[in-house]
Design a protein around this motif. Sequence first.
Motif, mmCIF file in Angstrom:
data_model
loop_
_atom_site.group_PDB
_atom_site.id
_atom_site.type_symbol
_atom_site.label_atom_id
_atom_site.label_comp_id
_atom_site.label_asym_id
_atom_site.label_seq_id
_atom_site.Cartn_x
_atom_site.Cartn_y
_atom_site.Cartn_z
ATOM 1 N N ILE A 148 0.820 -1.209 0.000
ATOM 2 C CA ILE A 148 0.000 0.000 0.000
ATOM 3 C C ILE A 148 0.859 1.266 0.000
ATOM 4 N N ASP A 149 2.150 1.129 0.292
ATOM 5 C CA ASP A 149 3.048 2.284 0.245
ATOM 6 C C ASP A 149 3.245 2.774 -1.187
ATOM 7 N N TYR A 150 2.885 1.956 -2.166
ATOM 8 C CA TYR A 150 2.988 2.347 -3.567
ATOM 9 C C TYR A 150 1.755 3.123 -4.037
ATOM 10 N N LEU A 151 0.732 3.195 -3.185
ATOM 11 C CA LEU A 151 -0.497 3.907 -3.535
ATOM 12 C C LEU A 151 -0.324 5.405 -3.341
ATOM 13 N N SER A 152 -1.278 6.161 -3.883
ATOM 14 C CA SER A 152 -1.266 7.602 -3.646
ATOM 15 C C SER A 152 -1.506 7.862 -2.163
ATOM 16 N N ARG A 153 -1.071 9.023 -1.700
ATOM 17 C CA ARG A 153 -1.242 9.385 -0.287
ATOM 18 C C ARG A 153 -2.725 9.374 0.098
ATOM 19 N N LEU A 154 -3.591 9.845 -0.771
ATOM 20 C CA LEU A 154 -5.022 9.883 -0.488
ATOM 21 C C LEU A 154 -5.567 8.469 -0.266
ATOM 22 N N LYS A 155 -5.228 7.536 -1.143
ATOM 23 C CA LYS A 155 -5.701 6.154 -0.989
ATOM 24 C C LYS A 155 -5.155 5.519 0.287
ATOM 25 N N ARG A 156 -3.881 5.770 0.594
ATOM 26 C CA ARG A 156 -3.275 5.219 1.818
ATOM 27 C C ARG A 156 -3.963 5.786 3.059
ATOM 28 N N ASP A 157 -4.219 7.100 3.072
ATOM 29 C CA ASP A 157 -4.865 7.728 4.220
ATOM 30 C C ASP A 157 -6.276 7.192 4.434
ATOM 31 N N ARG A 158 -7.023 6.996 3.350
ATOM 32 C CA ARG A 158 -8.374 6.428 3.464
ATOM 33 C C ARG A 158 -8.315 5.016 4.039
ATOM 34 N N LEU A 159 -7.358 4.242 3.547
ATOM 35 C CA LEU A 159 -7.206 2.868 4.022
ATOM 36 C C LEU A 159 -6.818 2.851 5.499
ATOM 37 N N LEU A 160 -5.916 3.711 5.906
ATOM 38 C CA LEU A 160 -5.490 3.790 7.299
ATOM 39 C C LEU A 160 -6.674 4.134 8.201
ATOM 40 N N THR A 161 -7.479 5.093 7.793
ATOM 41 C CA THR A 161 -8.665 5.477 8.565
ATOM 42 C C THR A 161 -9.606 4.288 8.715
ATOM 43 N N LYS A 162 -9.820 3.565 7.623
ATOM 44 C CA LYS A 162 -10.696 2.394 7.635
ATOM 45 C C LYS A 162 -10.175 1.330 8.600
ATOM 46 N N TYR A 163 -8.877 1.035 8.539
ATOM 47 C CA TYR A 163 -8.303 -0.014 9.379
ATOM 48 C C TYR A 163 -8.242 0.385 10.848
ATOM 49 N N ARG A 164 -7.994 1.658 11.139
ATOM 50 C CA ARG A 164 -8.001 2.115 12.534
ATOM 51 C C ARG A 164 -9.395 1.969 13.135
ATOM 52 N N LYS A 165 -10.398 2.314 12.347
ATOM 53 C CA LYS A 165 -11.781 2.190 12.803
ATOM 54 C C LYS A 165 -12.119 0.715 13.050
ATOM 55 N N LEU A 166 -11.700 -0.137 12.151
ATOM 56 C CA LEU A 166 -11.936 -1.572 12.285
ATOM 57 C C LEU A 166 -11.249 -2.125 13.530
ATOM 58 N N LYS A 167 -10.007 -1.704 13.793
ATOM 59 C CA LYS A 167 -9.271 -2.164 14.985
ATOM 60 C C LYS A 167 -9.991 -1.744 16.271
#
Length: 175
Positions: A148-167
């Motif tokens: 996911i480090d190869y993704l755009s910053r926007l996509k990575r940030d959205r994914l991080l938000t999603k995973y933090r919420k899930l955790k």
Amino acid sequence: MAIREIVTFPDERLRQICAPVTEFDAALKELTDDMFETMYDDEGIGLAAPQIGIEKRIVVIDIPEEDGKQGKNKLVLINPKITAKEGEVASEEGCLSVPEYRAEIKRYEKITLECQDLNGQKQIYEADGLLAICMQHELDHLDGKLFIDYLSRLKRDRLLTKYRKLKKEQARAHE
């Protein structure tokens, strides 16, 4: 053999740079057996030691046969490094440490990889296709890098938000 727990994003252990393996003993063989069993249990084709919380430069890979069966193409890569690379190819990748997420990533089309086997003997692999992609993906883990480090910053940030919420939701469910 034992199935180990897979470390998942955004756990900081996935960001550690792994230490080289210096002892080639029965414990190493047992660890790689556990890694294969863990990988098969989660239907993966590759697994790096940091994905089970071990900060060592160890990767296991098993690319399935045409019929989808695994077990005939088992590779154990100890202290691997890419020594040559050429071309570029895009492929859709997923990761056992980033469950339920896939993205198109660009990788080198062909690579040459040097490593050691379970006995400490030097091995050289020339790879292309899915094997080359898998090798690059797993070696990234050894340096604290995720696909996911190869993704755009926007996509990575959205994914991080999603995973933090899930955790957080998972933590509340276990209270």
